[in-house]
Design an enzyme around this catalytic site. Structure first.
Site, PDB file in Angstrom:
ATOM      1  N   LYS A 182      -7.532 -11.532   7.054  1.00  0.00           N
ATOM      2  CA  LYS A 182      -7.151 -12.187   5.790  1.00  0.00           C
ATOM      3  C   LYS A 182      -5.649 -12.490   5.753  1.00  0.00           C
ATOM      4  CE  LYS A 182      -5.629 -10.696   1.773  1.00  0.00           C
ATOM      5  NZ  LYS A 182      -4.796 -11.797   1.279  1.00  0.00           N
ATOM      6  N   GLU A 255       2.575  -1.932   9.029  1.00  0.00           N
ATOM      7  CA  GLU A 255       3.845  -2.539   9.465  1.00  0.00           C
ATOM      8  C   GLU A 255       4.522  -3.040   8.197  1.00  0.00           C
ATOM      9  OE1 GLU A 255       5.245  -2.715  12.370  1.00  0.00           O
ATOM     10  OE2 GLU A 255       3.630  -2.184  13.742  1.00  0.00           O
ATOM     11  N   CYS A 289      10.905  -9.077   8.743  1.00  0.00           N
ATOM     12  CA  CYS A 289      10.937  -7.630   8.488  1.00  0.00           C
ATOM     13  C   CYS A 289      12.094  -6.984   9.209  1.00  0.00           C
ATOM     14  CB  CYS A 289       9.617  -7.001   8.914  1.00  0.00           C
ATOM     15  SG  CYS A 289       9.180  -7.328  10.626  1.00  0.00           S
ATOM     16  N   GLU A 386      15.281  -4.128   0.108  1.00  0.00           N
ATOM     17  CA  GLU A 386      15.018  -5.123   1.145  1.00  0.00           C
ATOM     18  C   GLU A 386      15.117  -6.491   0.477  1.00  0.00           C
ATOM     19  OE1 GLU A 386      10.992  -5.895   2.493  1.00  0.00           O
ATOM     20  OE2 GLU A 386      11.713  -6.198   4.526  1.00  0.00           O
TER      21      GLU A 386
HETATM   22  P1  NAD Z   1       2.653  -8.097   0.341  1.00  0.00           P
HETATM   23  O1  NAD Z   1       2.570  -6.633   0.556  1.00  0.00           O
HETATM   24  O2  NAD Z   1       2.879  -8.605  -1.024  1.00  0.00           O
HETATM   25  O3  NAD Z   1       1.332  -8.835   0.866  1.00  0.00           O
HETATM   26  C1  NAD Z   1       0.884  -8.717   2.199  1.00  0.00           C
HETATM   27  C2  NAD Z   1      -0.611  -8.966   2.243  1.00  0.00           C
HETATM   28  O4  NAD Z   1      -1.277  -7.936   1.508  1.00  0.00           O
HETATM   29  C3  NAD Z   1      -1.083 -10.271   1.631  1.00  0.00           C
HETATM   30  O5  NAD Z   1      -2.116 -10.794   2.440  1.00  0.00           O
HETATM   31  C4  NAD Z   1      -1.634  -9.848   0.278  1.00  0.00           C
HETATM   32  O6  NAD Z   1      -2.616 -10.725  -0.244  1.00  0.00           O
HETATM   33  C5  NAD Z   1      -2.231  -8.503   0.617  1.00  0.00           C
HETATM   34  N1  NAD Z   1      -2.366  -7.576  -0.520  1.00  0.00           N
HETATM   35  C6  NAD Z   1      -1.749  -7.589  -1.718  1.00  0.00           C
HETATM   36  N2  NAD Z   1      -2.138  -6.538  -2.481  1.00  0.00           N
HETATM   37  C7  NAD Z   1      -3.010  -5.826  -1.730  1.00  0.00           C
HETATM   38  C8  NAD Z   1      -3.731  -4.612  -1.930  1.00  0.00           C
HETATM   39  N3  NAD Z   1      -3.630  -3.917  -3.073  1.00  0.00           N
HETATM   40  N4  NAD Z   1      -4.497  -4.147  -0.939  1.00  0.00           N
HETATM   41  C9  NAD Z   1      -4.574  -4.817   0.246  1.00  0.00           C
HETATM   42  N5  NAD Z   1      -3.934  -5.975   0.498  1.00  0.00           N
HETATM   43  C10 NAD Z   1      -3.158  -6.467  -0.478  1.00  0.00           C
HETATM   44  O7  NAD Z   1       3.798  -8.573   1.352  1.00  0.00           O
HETATM   45  P2  NAD Z   1       4.424 -10.039   1.488  1.00  0.00           P
HETATM   46  O8  NAD Z   1       5.323 -10.266   0.328  1.00  0.00           O
HETATM   47  O9  NAD Z   1       3.331 -10.996   1.811  1.00  0.00           O
HETATM   48  O10 NAD Z   1       5.288  -9.871   2.831  1.00  0.00           O
HETATM   49  C11 NAD Z   1       6.617  -9.519   2.872  1.00  0.00           C
HETATM   50  C12 NAD Z   1       6.763  -8.078   3.294  1.00  0.00           C
HETATM   51  O11 NAD Z   1       6.141  -7.864   4.572  1.00  0.00           O
HETATM   52  C13 NAD Z   1       8.205  -7.661   3.498  1.00  0.00           C
HETATM   53  O12 NAD Z   1       8.426  -6.390   2.937  1.00  0.00           O
HETATM   54  C14 NAD Z   1       8.349  -7.611   5.002  1.00  0.00           C
HETATM   55  O13 NAD Z   1       9.400  -6.783   5.461  1.00  0.00           O
HETATM   56  C15 NAD Z   1       7.015  -7.115   5.406  1.00  0.00           C
HETATM   57  N6  NAD Z   1       6.764  -7.401   6.829  1.00  0.00           N
HETATM   58  C16 NAD Z   1       6.701  -6.358   7.721  1.00  0.00           C
HETATM   59  C17 NAD Z   1       6.527  -6.614   9.080  1.00  0.00           C
HETATM   60  C18 NAD Z   1       6.491  -5.507  10.114  1.00  0.00           C
HETATM   61  O14 NAD Z   1       6.042  -5.769  11.231  1.00  0.00           O
HETATM   62  N7  NAD Z   1       6.926  -4.303   9.812  1.00  0.00           N
HETATM   63  C19 NAD Z   1       6.411  -7.938   9.509  1.00  0.00           C
HETATM   64  C20 NAD Z   1       6.500  -8.960   8.572  1.00  0.00           C
HETATM   65  C21 NAD Z   1       6.657  -8.680   7.241  1.00  0.00           C
END
Ligand code: NAD
Length: 483
Positions: A182, A255, A289, A386
């Site tokens: 997803k 991650e 990230c 962040e």
């Molecule tokens: P987010 O946590 O808002 O969403 C990520 C995903 O989770 C989306 O697909 C979203 O629909 C889904 N989601 C939302 N609520 C959920 C729930 N309750 N249960 C399960 N899934 C749910 O993150 P974002 O804003 O899309 O991404 C940015 C963040 O991702 C930043 O903090 C960034 O640092 C992090 N990131 C980490 C890595 C890594 O490898 N460590 C890589 C890229 C991004």
């Protein structure tokens, strides 16, 4: 009944050529998602959005496909992954353009994301997971085997949707699991197109791709038919994923976000490192990230480094990612844009000095200039949170122990870097960063063969390398008594 518009705000036809992938079929759904081009701030495409019934069908298909898929050899599965990488390369131009339209990043960086995804996929399937013999003597033979977990749910964010899908996807597939993937509702489109390529290559049900909202992600983490969740996203959501997975004791890889420090020592050539540090801070407009999010500079190089970074910021061309001259695209979505703008406002209110940027242009699009800030307190939002956008603080230090203490004074622990001509000293200081990856004279370098993941609240577990692959498998001891 609501009539859905079929044109975007500029009168162009909305792109609607997207489908979910369930059990080898490309299907539509009752609900739909509008997708915004962040360079314009308007809807340019619409795609199907899965709900609970589609999730149930996808999980059931993945469960049905699992026995035959796990029975295949690593070599057979590797061959199919390589075919996928080839298809990604064949379709690179179309996919890259779509990725830029939905994500905002410059076209060259979309191409680089696809390239990197294909290369890392090829790299991962070259890694062997042999049976490990723990003991073999006259009395006993004990070995450690690894078997696939079952159905893996993969949930991805919006900053690098293709690459962040391919890492867990290929890890899980190669190790014999089947998948429900997803993407973020902000960037579902390239992943749905990836679904079409997956459908050409893999047997029905082995990979299922569902676009959908946050609630679909939550439903995946609670679903009893899913054995593991590989989640990439924010710390706040990661904690919800872990809590929800506890009910069925799903395996999880998380991650999560980072607040990476870069410590610049007193012996550097400030101009030379500034170029690299600027890129590692502002690539994808800071929405990475493992971007550098705090720069700690020794007082003896501080001014020169600030000047060199400002020069880089002034040169960087911000614009629509489809313009070949663009180096920095927009912030990906309104929610994130508002968050970064509020950090800019907070930083102004705190009386910090803006060396570059800081202005908030009026639209269209979610554009912000690369912004460099000094004279800012360690307990400010910009240093503590962040920011995930194009604003970075430069903080002065005189004692490296103090720099290390401040760099480690955070709940994040994704990665960090040390910049110096003295490689041994650099490696010693880097080893004291409380992170998953500590680099010297580089930042953001990853590979299929090197584990990546976060310490502290930046994550749980590792992706890539044999360590990452084994996290998609259950270790099983087989212990034979010989007499
Ligand atoms: P987010 O946590 O808002 O969403 C990520 C995903 O989770 C989306 O697909 C979203 O629909 C889904 N989601 C939302 N609520 C959920 C729930 N309750 N249960 C399960 N899934 C749910 O993150 P974002 O804003 O899309 O991404 C940015 C963040 O991702 C930043 O903090 C960034 O640092 C992090 N990131 C980490 C890595 C890594 O490898 N460590 C890589 C890229 C991004």
């Amino acid at each position: 009944m609501s009539i859905q518009p079929t044109k975007d705000a500029h009168g162009a036809a909305l792109r609607t050529d997207f489908s979910l992938l369930i059990d080898g079929e490309l299907v539509q759904s009752a609900q739909q998602l509008d997708v915004i081009n962040p360079a314009l701030g308007t809807v340019f495409a619409r795609c199907p959005a899965a709900q609970a019934p589609e999730l149930d069908r996808a999980v059931a298909a993945a469960r049905r496909a699992f026995p035959a898929w796990r029975a295949r050899s690593f070599a057979e599965r590797a061959a199919l992954v390589k075919r996928l990488s080839q298809r990604l390369r064949d379709c690179q131009n179309d996919l890259a353009e779509l990725l830029t339209r939905e994500q905002g990043k410059p076209l060259a960086q979309s191409v680089a994301e696809l390239d990197r995804g294909a290369a890392q996929s090829d790299g991962m399937v070259g890694i062997e997971i042999p049976v490990e013999v723990i003991a073999d003597d006259n009395d006993k033979h004990i070995e450690l085997r690894y078997r696939p977990l079952g159905v893996v749910g993969i949930i991805t964010p919006w900053n690098a949707p293709v690459n962040l899908a391919l890492g867990p996807l290929v890890s899980a597939l190669y190790t014999g699991n089947t998948i429900v993937l997803k993407p973020s509702p902000y960037t579902p489109l390239t992943t749905l197109k990836l679904g079409e390529l997956l459908n050409e290559v893999f047997p029905a049900g082995v990979v299922n791709v569902l676009a959908g909202g946050d609630e679909l992600g939550a439903a995946m983490t609670a679903h009893p038919g899913i054995d593991k969740i590989s989640f990439t996203g924010s710390v706040a959501t990661g904690k919800k994923v872990l809590a929800s997975a506890a009910a069925t004791l799903k395996r999880v890889t998380l991650e999560l976000g980072g607040n990476d420090p870069a410590i610049v020592l007193d012996d550097v050539d400030a101009k030379a490192v500034a170029k690299k540090i600027f890129f590692a801070s502002f690539v994808n407009s800071g929405q990475v990230c493992m971007a550098i999010k705090r720069i700690y500079a020794h007082e003896s190089v501080y001014q020169e480094l600030c000047d060199a970074l400002v020069e880089e910021a002034k040169k960087a061309k911000v614009g629509n990612g489809l313009d070949p001259a663009t180096e920095l695209g927009p912030v990906q979505n309104k929610m994130q844009y508002d968050k970064v703008v509020s950090i800019i406002e907070d930083t102004k209110q705190a009386g910090a000095t803006f060396l570059a940027g800081g202005e908030v242009p009026s639209g269209p699009g979610y554009f912000l200039p690369p912004t460099l800030v000094t004279d800012i307190a360690d307990d400010s939002r910009l240093v503590q949170e962040e920011q995930f956008g194009p604003i970075v603080p430069i903080l002065k230090f005189s004692d490296v122990e103090d720099a290390l203490r401040r760099a480690n004074d955070t709940r994040y622990g994704l990665s960090g870097s040390v910049w110096t001509k003295d490689l041994n000293r650099g490696a010693e200081i880097a080893a004291r960063l409380e992170v998953g990856t500590a680099w010297v004279n580089q930042h953001r370098t990853t590979s299929a063969f090197v584990p990546f993941g976060g310490a502290k609240e930046s994550g749980l577990g590792r992706q890539y390398s044999a360590l990452g692959l084994k996290s998609y498998m259950e270790p099983e001891v087989v212990s034979v008594a010989k007499r």
